[in-house]
Every structure is written in C-alpha cells, then in structure tokens.
Design a protein around this motif. Structure first.
Motif, short mmCIF file in Angstrom:
data_model
loop_
_atom_site.label_atom_id
_atom_site.label_comp_id
_atom_site.label_asym_id
_atom_site.label_seq_id
_atom_site.Cartn_x
_atom_site.Cartn_y
_atom_site.Cartn_z
N ARG A 160 84.98 25.95 35.57
CA ARG A 160 83.62 25.94 36.13
C ARG A 160 83.25 24.51 36.49
N PRO A 161 82.70 24.28 37.66
CA PRO A 161 82.28 22.92 38.01
C PRO A 161 81.17 22.44 37.08
N GLU A 162 81.21 21.15 36.76
CA GLU A 162 80.16 20.56 35.93
C GLU A 162 79.74 19.23 36.54
N TRP A 163 78.47 18.88 36.35
CA TRP A 163 77.93 17.65 36.90
C TRP A 163 78.19 16.50 35.94
N VAL A 164 78.55 15.37 36.51
CA VAL A 164 78.87 14.17 35.74
C VAL A 164 78.14 12.98 36.37
N LEU A 165 78.00 11.92 35.61
CA LEU A 165 77.49 10.68 36.18
C LEU A 165 78.58 10.05 37.02
N PRO A 166 78.22 9.40 38.12
CA PRO A 166 79.25 8.67 38.85
C PRO A 166 79.76 7.52 37.98
N GLY A 167 81.04 7.41 37.91
CA GLY A 167 81.67 6.38 37.08
C GLY A 167 83.04 6.83 36.66
N GLY A 168 83.68 6.04 35.83
CA GLY A 168 85.00 6.41 35.38
C GLY A 168 85.71 5.27 34.68
N GLY A 169 87.00 5.48 34.47
CA GLY A 169 87.81 4.59 33.65
C GLY A 169 88.06 3.22 34.25
N MET A 170 88.07 2.24 33.35
CA MET A 170 88.40 0.87 33.73
C MET A 170 89.89 0.76 33.99
N GLU A 171 90.23 -0.06 34.96
CA GLU A 171 91.62 -0.41 35.17
C GLU A 171 91.93 -1.64 34.33
N HIS A 172 93.19 -1.81 33.96
CA HIS A 172 93.59 -2.95 33.12
C HIS A 172 93.15 -4.26 33.79
#
Length: 159
Positions: A30-42
């Motif tokens: 099921r689609p879910e809403w998230v904040l825009p953002g994500g994982g840091m790159e090294h």
C-alpha cells in the motif's frame, strides 16, 4: 545478528497551510506518505543530504531554515535473507522553505509521487510515523530537539 546504522535527513516544508510529502510503496504494497528526504551518502553533510533528497523526490530546491530535531529508532528482529537484524535509524529533521524548481514526481527512485497535502488532512493519510514525529517537532520547536507531546516508542521488535 547483523547490525545496521542508517543516518538520514528529512525536511518539513509547510506553505499556505500545506505540507510537502512524497509517496512511497509501503512494506505491504500500500502506498504511504513520507517526508521528502533520505539517506546520507558517505562523506556527505546532512544539510546537503536534505537539500539533495528534496530536489530528487519533489523537483523543488529548498533553503534549510532550522534544525528541528533528531529522531532515533531501533528495529530488532526483522529477518532479511534468513538473518536477524538490529537496525538503528537516526533521522535528522530540518524545516525548509521552497526557493525554486517545479513540483515533479521522482522517476526510478524510492518515491513515485510528490504533493502538497493540507495539514488538517495529514492525520487521515496512510503515512509513516516519522511524519507525525516531524510535525510535532515543527509545531513545538523544542530547544532539545525532542517532541513534548508524550513518549514515543524508541525501540520496536519485529519477529
């Protein structure tokens, strides 16, 4: 047990009573809403991470206006490839203001749709818990970076 640490940065962008969100496929499909953002790159600074991720997921460029807080979550017991895992997520939450770009949907990434959602409609959306945590930080602006609205589960076991 496999141990994993993931550091990520997210933006709370509110404009005209609406919150900028992205949609992601949830674990149950099921689609879910998230904040825009994500994982840091090294080697990447979290300030740069949040700006890059917002642009990738929404098409907008933002100006970071404030560090709202840091959320920490540990998930223990989720099985991957037959192995138990101990996952620790460290989520840095910023306030951001759109300064340019045009709303568009991410292609080939972790989200498939970006949209402004009325703040009063957010409780009715299928969303990840971080959306509520981040809105609590945005509303309260606690000097220590933790919401005052009550205890949040910091550790969850999934067997």
């Amino acid at each position: 047990m496999r141990r994993n640490l993931r550091v990520a940065a997210y933006a709370v962008c509110v404009r005209d009573g609406q919150l900028l969100l992205a949609r992601s496929p949830g674990p149950d499909g099921r689609p879910e809403w998230v904040l825009p953002g994500g994982g840091m790159e090294h080697g990447e600074d979290p300030y740069d991470t949040v700006r890059r991720e917002v642009t990738e997921e929404t098409g907008y460029r933002i100006r970071v206006t404030e560090l709202l807080g840091v959320d920490s979550l540990q998930l223990v017991g989720r099985r991957r490839v037959g192995r138990r895992t101990d996952h620790h997520g460290l989520r840095i939450v910023y306030a951001g203001e759109v300064t340019g770009g045009e709303l568009r949907h991410e292609v080939g990434g972790s989200t498939d749709l970006a949209a402004w959602q009325p703040l009063d409609a957010v409780p009715g959306l299928n969303r990840v818990p971080l959306v509520d945590i981040a809105l609590g930080l945005w509303r309260e602006r606690p000097p220590h970076g933790r919401p005052e609205t009550g205890p949040l589960p910091r550790q969850m076991n999934e067997e």
